[in-house]
Design a protein around this motif. Sequence first.
Motif, PDB file in Angstrom:
ATOM      1  N   GLU A 169     112.935  27.946  38.104  1.00  0.00           N
ATOM      2  CA  GLU A 169     111.479  28.067  38.156  1.00  0.00           C
ATOM      3  C   GLU A 169     110.926  27.731  39.542  1.00  0.00           C
ATOM      4  O   GLU A 169     109.814  28.174  39.894  1.00  0.00           O
ATOM      5  N   GLU A 170     111.684  26.983  40.349  1.00  0.00           N
ATOM      6  CA  GLU A 170     111.230  26.684  41.700  1.00  0.00           C
ATOM      7  C   GLU A 170     111.326  27.922  42.593  1.00  0.00           C
ATOM      8  O   GLU A 170     110.496  28.137  43.479  1.00  0.00           O
ATOM      9  N   ILE A 171     112.334  28.740  42.349  1.00  0.00           N
ATOM     10  CA  ILE A 171     112.440  30.015  43.069  1.00  0.00           C
ATOM     11  C   ILE A 171     111.398  30.997  42.524  1.00  0.00           C
ATOM     12  O   ILE A 171     110.771  31.744  43.289  1.00  0.00           O
ATOM     13  N   ALA A 172     111.194  30.972  41.215  1.00  0.00           N
ATOM     14  CA  ALA A 172     110.196  31.857  40.604  1.00  0.00           C
ATOM     15  C   ALA A 172     108.810  31.594  41.168  1.00  0.00           C
ATOM     16  O   ALA A 172     108.005  32.524  41.327  1.00  0.00           O
ATOM     17  N   ALA A 173     108.501  30.337  41.469  1.00  0.00           N
ATOM     18  CA  ALA A 173     107.195  30.006  42.028  1.00  0.00           C
ATOM     19  C   ALA A 173     107.006  30.651  43.401  1.00  0.00           C
ATOM     20  O   ALA A 173     105.902  31.122  43.733  1.00  0.00           O
ATOM     21  N   LEU A 174     108.072  30.675  44.185  1.00  0.00           N
ATOM     22  CA  LEU A 174     107.999  31.341  45.485  1.00  0.00           C
ATOM     23  C   LEU A 174     107.833  32.842  45.324  1.00  0.00           C
ATOM     24  O   LEU A 174     107.079  33.489  46.064  1.00  0.00           O
ATOM     25  N   VAL A 175     108.552  33.412  44.369  1.00  0.00           N
ATOM     26  CA  VAL A 175     108.426  34.841  44.089  1.00  0.00           C
ATOM     27  C   VAL A 175     106.984  35.172  43.721  1.00  0.00           C
ATOM     28  O   VAL A 175     106.396  36.148  44.211  1.00  0.00           O
ATOM     29  N   GLU A 176     106.401  34.351  42.853  1.00  0.00           N
ATOM     30  CA  GLU A 176     105.020  34.576  42.434  1.00  0.00           C
ATOM     31  C   GLU A 176     104.070  34.528  43.629  1.00  0.00           C
ATOM     32  O   GLU A 176     103.144  35.336  43.739  1.00  0.00           O
ATOM     33  N   LEU A 177     104.294  33.572  44.525  1.00  0.00           N
ATOM     34  CA  LEU A 177     103.457  33.479  45.718  1.00  0.00           C
ATOM     35  C   LEU A 177     103.551  34.740  46.561  1.00  0.00           C
ATOM     36  O   LEU A 177     102.539  35.307  46.986  1.00  0.00           O
ATOM     37  N   LEU A 178     104.771  35.189  46.824  1.00  0.00           N
ATOM     38  CA  LEU A 178     104.970  36.344  47.692  1.00  0.00           C
ATOM     39  C   LEU A 178     104.469  37.639  47.067  1.00  0.00           C
ATOM     40  O   LEU A 178     104.050  38.563  47.781  1.00  0.00           O
ATOM     41  N   LEU A 179     104.506  37.725  45.753  1.00  0.00           N
ATOM     42  CA  LEU A 179     104.011  38.931  45.089  1.00  0.00           C
ATOM     43  C   LEU A 179     102.490  38.976  45.022  1.00  0.00           C
ATOM     44  O   LEU A 179     101.894  40.058  45.027  1.00  0.00           O
ATOM     45  N   GLY A 180     101.863  37.809  44.957  1.00  0.00           N
ATOM     46  CA  GLY A 180     100.431  37.748  44.715  1.00  0.00           C
ATOM     47  C   GLY A 180      99.585  37.779  45.976  1.00  0.00           C
ATOM     48  O   GLY A 180     100.083  37.759  47.100  1.00  0.00           O
ATOM     49  N   PRO A 181      98.268  37.791  45.793  1.00  0.00           N
ATOM     50  CA  PRO A 181      97.342  37.866  46.936  1.00  0.00           C
ATOM     51  C   PRO A 181      97.407  36.661  47.859  1.00  0.00           C
ATOM     52  O   PRO A 181      97.105  36.776  49.054  1.00  0.00           O
ATOM     53  N   ASP A 182      97.800  35.492  47.350  1.00  0.00           N
ATOM     54  CA  ASP A 182      97.884  34.308  48.206  1.00  0.00           C
ATOM     55  C   ASP A 182      99.026  34.411  49.203  1.00  0.00           C
ATOM     56  O   ASP A 182      99.088  33.632  50.165  1.00  0.00           O
ATOM     57  N   GLY A 183      99.945  35.346  48.989  1.00  0.00           N
ATOM     58  CA  GLY A 183     101.053  35.554  49.918  1.00  0.00           C
ATOM     59  C   GLY A 183     100.826  36.732  50.841  1.00  0.00           C
ATOM     60  O   GLY A 183     101.776  37.255  51.431  1.00  0.00           O
ATOM     61  N   GLY A 184      99.577  37.134  50.986  1.00  0.00           N
ATOM     62  CA  GLY A 184      99.279  38.355  51.720  1.00  0.00           C
ATOM     63  C   GLY A 184      99.580  38.336  53.204  1.00  0.00           C
ATOM     64  O   GLY A 184      99.631  39.393  53.834  1.00  0.00           O
ATOM     65  N   PHE A 185      99.777  37.154  53.817  1.00  0.00           N
ATOM     66  CA  PHE A 185     100.028  37.090  55.245  1.00  0.00           C
ATOM     67  C   PHE A 185     101.512  36.943  55.565  1.00  0.00           C
ATOM     68  O   PHE A 185     101.884  36.840  56.730  1.00  0.00           O
ATOM     69  N   PHE A 186     102.361  36.923  54.548  1.00  0.00           N
ATOM     70  CA  PHE A 186     103.807  36.897  54.772  1.00  0.00           C
ATOM     71  C   PHE A 186     104.291  38.310  55.073  1.00  0.00           C
ATOM     72  O   PHE A 186     104.002  39.247  54.320  1.00  0.00           O
ATOM     73  N   CYS A 187     105.040  38.467  56.148  1.00  0.00           N
ATOM     74  CA  CYS A 187     105.567  39.775  56.538  1.00  0.00           C
ATOM     75  C   CYS A 187     106.899  39.569  57.248  1.00  0.00           C
ATOM     76  O   CYS A 187     106.956  38.958  58.315  1.00  0.00           O
ATOM     77  N   GLY A 188     107.977  40.040  56.641  1.00  0.00           N
ATOM     78  CA  GLY A 188     109.302  39.891  57.245  1.00  0.00           C
ATOM     79  C   GLY A 188     109.810  38.471  57.251  1.00  0.00           C
ATOM     80  O   GLY A 188     110.704  38.131  58.031  1.00  0.00           O
ATOM     81  N   SER A 189     109.279  37.621  56.386  1.00  0.00           N
ATOM     82  CA  SER A 189     109.692  36.226  56.344  1.00  0.00           C
ATOM     83  C   SER A 189     110.943  36.042  55.485  1.00  0.00           C
ATOM     84  O   SER A 189     111.146  36.774  54.514  1.00  0.00           O
ATOM     85  N   VAL A 190     111.759  35.064  55.853  1.00  0.00           N
ATOM     86  CA  VAL A 190     112.893  34.638  55.036  1.00  0.00           C
ATOM     87  C   VAL A 190     112.635  33.169  54.719  1.00  0.00           C
ATOM     88  O   VAL A 190     112.776  32.302  55.584  1.00  0.00           O
ATOM     89  N   LEU A 191     112.253  32.887  53.483  1.00  0.00           N
ATOM     90  CA  LEU A 191     111.846  31.537  53.086  1.00  0.00           C
ATOM     91  C   LEU A 191     113.028  30.780  52.487  1.00  0.00           C
ATOM     92  O   LEU A 191     113.574  31.182  51.456  1.00  0.00           O
ATOM     93  N   PHE A 192     113.415  29.680  53.132  1.00  0.00           N
ATOM     94  CA  PHE A 192     114.505  28.861  52.626  1.00  0.00           C
ATOM     95  C   PHE A 192     113.971  27.868  51.598  1.00  0.00           C
ATOM     96  O   PHE A 192     112.995  27.159  51.848  1.00  0.00           O
ATOM     97  N   CYS A 193     114.619  27.840  50.453  1.00  0.00           N
ATOM     98  CA  CYS A 193     114.293  26.875  49.401  1.00  0.00           C
ATOM     99  C   CYS A 193     115.628  26.319  48.921  1.00  0.00           C
ATOM    100  O   CYS A 193     116.236  26.843  47.977  1.00  0.00           O
ATOM    101  N   ASP A 194     116.115  25.281  49.605  1.00  0.00           N
ATOM    102  CA  ASP A 194     117.496  24.840  49.379  1.00  0.00           C
ATOM    103  C   ASP A 194     117.663  23.335  49.341  1.00  0.00           C
ATOM    104  O   ASP A 194     118.771  22.821  49.518  1.00  0.00           O
ATOM    105  N   GLY A 195     116.579  22.602  49.106  1.00  0.00           N
ATOM    106  CA  GLY A 195     116.699  21.160  49.024  1.00  0.00           C
ATOM    107  C   GLY A 195     117.014  20.476  50.336  1.00  0.00           C
ATOM    108  O   GLY A 195     117.385  19.303  50.348  1.00  0.00           O
ATOM    109  N   GLY A 196     116.900  21.201  51.445  1.00  0.00           N
ATOM    110  CA  GLY A 196     117.112  20.596  52.756  1.00  0.00           C
ATOM    111  C   GLY A 196     118.479  20.820  53.368  1.00  0.00           C
ATOM    112  O   GLY A 196     118.738  20.312  54.465  1.00  0.00           O
TER     113      GLY A 196
END
Length: 222
Positions: A169-196
């Motif tokens: 669900e932590e990855i799903a939250a990022l997916v939701e952000l990138l799909l939705g209007p709040d993620g509208g300024f992301f372009c060509g980004s690679v977002l790391f979500c790996d606990g550090g």
Amino acid sequence: MAVDAVTSLAAGALAGLVTCAGLAGAPTRAGSLLASVNYFGTVDLVVGLRPLLRAGGSVVTISSNSTTVQPAIPESVVNACLAHDEEGARQLADEVGSMVTYPASKLALAYWVRRHAVGPDWAGAGLRLNAIAPGMIETPMVGDMRSDPEVGPLLDMLPIPVGRTGRPEEIAALVELLLGPDGGFFCGSVLFCDGGSDALLRPADWPAPWDISVRDLGRKLS
């Protein structure tokens, strides 16, 4: 076949797309299978379905933090993927094995996203293309890896500063952000979500300052 099926189910229009199917490396699994599924399957599906996306549409692909925390990634496999030489990539992947083809296929995918997201077919057409690079997430894929006598012990070697594996669900939250209007300024980004893990092992590798020398510029544009 998949493109035709999605086109029919979506009635010819898509608001967003997430490509999250993939295979892990395993001692008994052919590297060619990972190259075809993880890279070519993803890229061909995204390219095939792009015409269905409406302006403002978003595509999220799934890369991996293995692209930066796993050593000895075979550059030959990455280059063959980026050249869209599936036959060559499959042959090379079988030679090196699926354990290193996994990060190679995910690295090639991240490069493909960054190269294409900023172009006329994507950003220029009002479409967003990004990638997420998860760390070790408690999914059935990781569960299968834990059960393998060779691969299982290797998982415990990966340091995770937050002290636990990730949740789907932590990855799903990022997916939701990138799909939705709040993620509208992301372009060509690679977002790391790996606990550090990436930050721990490569603290000074990113952000990487831009070397504007002629030699570096030529390499980046090649």
